[in-house]
Design a protein around this motif. Structure first.
Motif, PDB file in Angstrom:
ATOM      1  N   THR A  45       0.840  -1.199   0.000  1.00 41.71           N
ATOM      2  CA  THR A  45       0.000   0.000   0.000  1.00 41.71           C
ATOM      3  C   THR A  45       0.875   1.249   0.000  1.00 41.71           C
ATOM      4  OG1 THR A  45      -0.153  -0.081   2.411  1.00 41.71           O
ATOM      5  CG2 THR A  45      -1.926  -1.129   1.166  1.00 41.71           C
ATOM      6  N   LYS A  46       0.281   2.350  -0.386  1.00 40.40           N
ATOM      7  CA  LYS A  46       1.052   3.585  -0.530  1.00 40.40           C
ATOM      8  C   LYS A  46       0.875   4.564   0.629  1.00 40.40           C
ATOM      9  CE  LYS A  46       1.555   3.455  -5.517  1.00 40.40           C
ATOM     10  NZ  LYS A  46       2.060   2.135  -5.452  1.00 40.40           N
ATOM     11  N   ASN A  47      -0.156   4.368   1.458  1.00 42.38           N
ATOM     12  CA  ASN A  47      -0.360   5.250   2.608  1.00 42.38           C
ATOM     13  C   ASN A  47      -1.123   4.500   3.702  1.00 42.38           C
ATOM     14  OD1 ASN A  47      -3.293   5.633   2.136  1.00 42.38           O
ATOM     15  ND2 ASN A  47      -2.601   6.778   0.330  1.00 42.38           N
ATOM     16  N   TYR A  48      -1.185   5.107   4.877  1.00 45.53           N
ATOM     17  CA  TYR A  48      -1.760   4.411   6.026  1.00 45.53           C
ATOM     18  C   TYR A  48      -3.263   4.174   5.872  1.00 45.53           C
ATOM     19  CZ  TYR A  48      -1.559   2.566  10.717  1.00 45.53           C
ATOM     20  OH  TYR A  48      -1.604   1.715  11.791  1.00 45.53           O
ATOM     21  N   GLU A  49      -3.950   5.103   5.266  1.00 42.68           N
ATOM     22  CA  GLU A  49      -5.389   4.929   5.045  1.00 42.68           C
ATOM     23  C   GLU A  49      -5.645   3.717   4.149  1.00 42.68           C
ATOM     24  OE1 GLU A  49      -9.256   7.286   3.187  1.00 42.68           O
ATOM     25  OE2 GLU A  49      -7.360   8.345   3.377  1.00 42.68           O
ATOM     26  N   GLU A  50      -4.878   3.609   3.083  1.00 41.09           N
ATOM     27  CA  GLU A  50      -5.010   2.463   2.182  1.00 41.09           C
ATOM     28  C   GLU A  50      -4.680   1.158   2.926  1.00 41.09           C
ATOM     29  OE1 GLU A  50      -2.829   0.967  -1.893  1.00 41.09           O
ATOM     30  OE2 GLU A  50      -2.995   3.141  -1.579  1.00 41.09           O
ATOM     31  N   TYR A  51      -3.647   1.205   3.761  1.00 40.31           N
ATOM     32  CA  TYR A  51      -3.260   0.029   4.551  1.00 40.31           C
ATOM     33  C   TYR A  51      -4.387  -0.407   5.492  1.00 40.31           C
ATOM     34  CZ  TYR A  51      -1.150  -2.429   8.529  1.00 40.31           C
ATOM     35  OH  TYR A  51      -0.895  -3.302   9.543  1.00 40.31           O
ATOM     36  N   THR A  52      -4.982   0.528   6.206  1.00 41.26           N
ATOM     37  CA  THR A  52      -6.036   0.154   7.159  1.00 41.26           C
ATOM     38  C   THR A  52      -7.233  -0.468   6.442  1.00 41.26           C
ATOM     39  OG1 THR A  52      -6.974   2.387   7.189  1.00 41.26           O
ATOM     40  CG2 THR A  52      -5.364   1.864   8.894  1.00 41.26           C
ATOM     41  N   LYS A  53      -7.537   0.016   5.263  1.00 42.82           N
ATOM     42  CA  LYS A  53      -8.636  -0.573   4.491  1.00 42.82           C
ATOM     43  C   LYS A  53      -8.254  -1.961   3.979  1.00 42.82           C
ATOM     44  CE  LYS A  53     -10.655   3.787   3.014  1.00 42.82           C
ATOM     45  NZ  LYS A  53     -10.848   4.733   1.915  1.00 42.82           N
ATOM     46  N   LYS A  54      -7.024  -2.101   3.493  1.00 40.01           N
ATOM     47  CA  LYS A  54      -6.606  -3.377   2.914  1.00 40.01           C
ATOM     48  C   LYS A  54      -6.489  -4.464   3.971  1.00 40.01           C
ATOM     49  CE  LYS A  54      -3.457  -5.361  -0.402  1.00 40.01           C
ATOM     50  NZ  LYS A  54      -2.451  -5.067  -1.410  1.00 40.01           N
TER      51      LYS A  54
END
Length: 137
Positions: free
Chosen positions: A94-103
């Protein structure tokens, strides 16, 4: 109680991912473990040097299966007092923390592939879990 810190990183990863995994784990350790980073020090010329780790952190070699097994053991009753940080394929892709939390919310624990983890706590317990692992070279 004497404390110990280790990282276990998948030795099969490319050098860049090994470095990135170690950096991510180290940043989290520095944020979460009180006094693992020393104060700023002065050199003989009077120049400041921002504090670095006060604790040696050996980096041990593993693979994704060993790391997952180690992570599972850490969450057992015997080792529940150890601090653990893990870094998985969900984070690495992932490229950012928001994307990580969703993934990561879309993965079960069994679906995650672990690139590395860091352990901190009682030296005897950390050694029991990692004492047979070799250094990553």
């Amino acid at each position: 109680m004497e404390m110990k810190c280790v990282m276990v990183i998948d030795a099969n990863l490319p050098t860049g991912l090994i470095s990135n995994t170690a950096a991510v784990l180290a940043l989290t350790l520095g944020k979460e473990i009180d006094k693992i980073i020393g104060p700023t020090v002065m050199d003989g010329s009077g120049n400041p040097h921002v504090g670095i780790t006060t604790t040696p952190i050996p980096i041990l070699k593993g693979d994704s299966i060993k790391i997952k097994d180690l992570r599972d053991k850490v969450y057992s009753e015997e080792f529940s007092d150890l601090f653990v940080v893990d870094f998985s394929n969900a984070a690495q892709t992932t490229k950012n923390y928001e994307e990580y939390t969703k993934k990561i919310a879309t993965f079960s624990s069994n679906d995650l592939e672990y690139l590395g983890l860091a352990l901190y706590g009682d030296k005897k317990k950390v050694n029991k879990l990692t004492g047979s692992m070799g250094l990553l070279r």
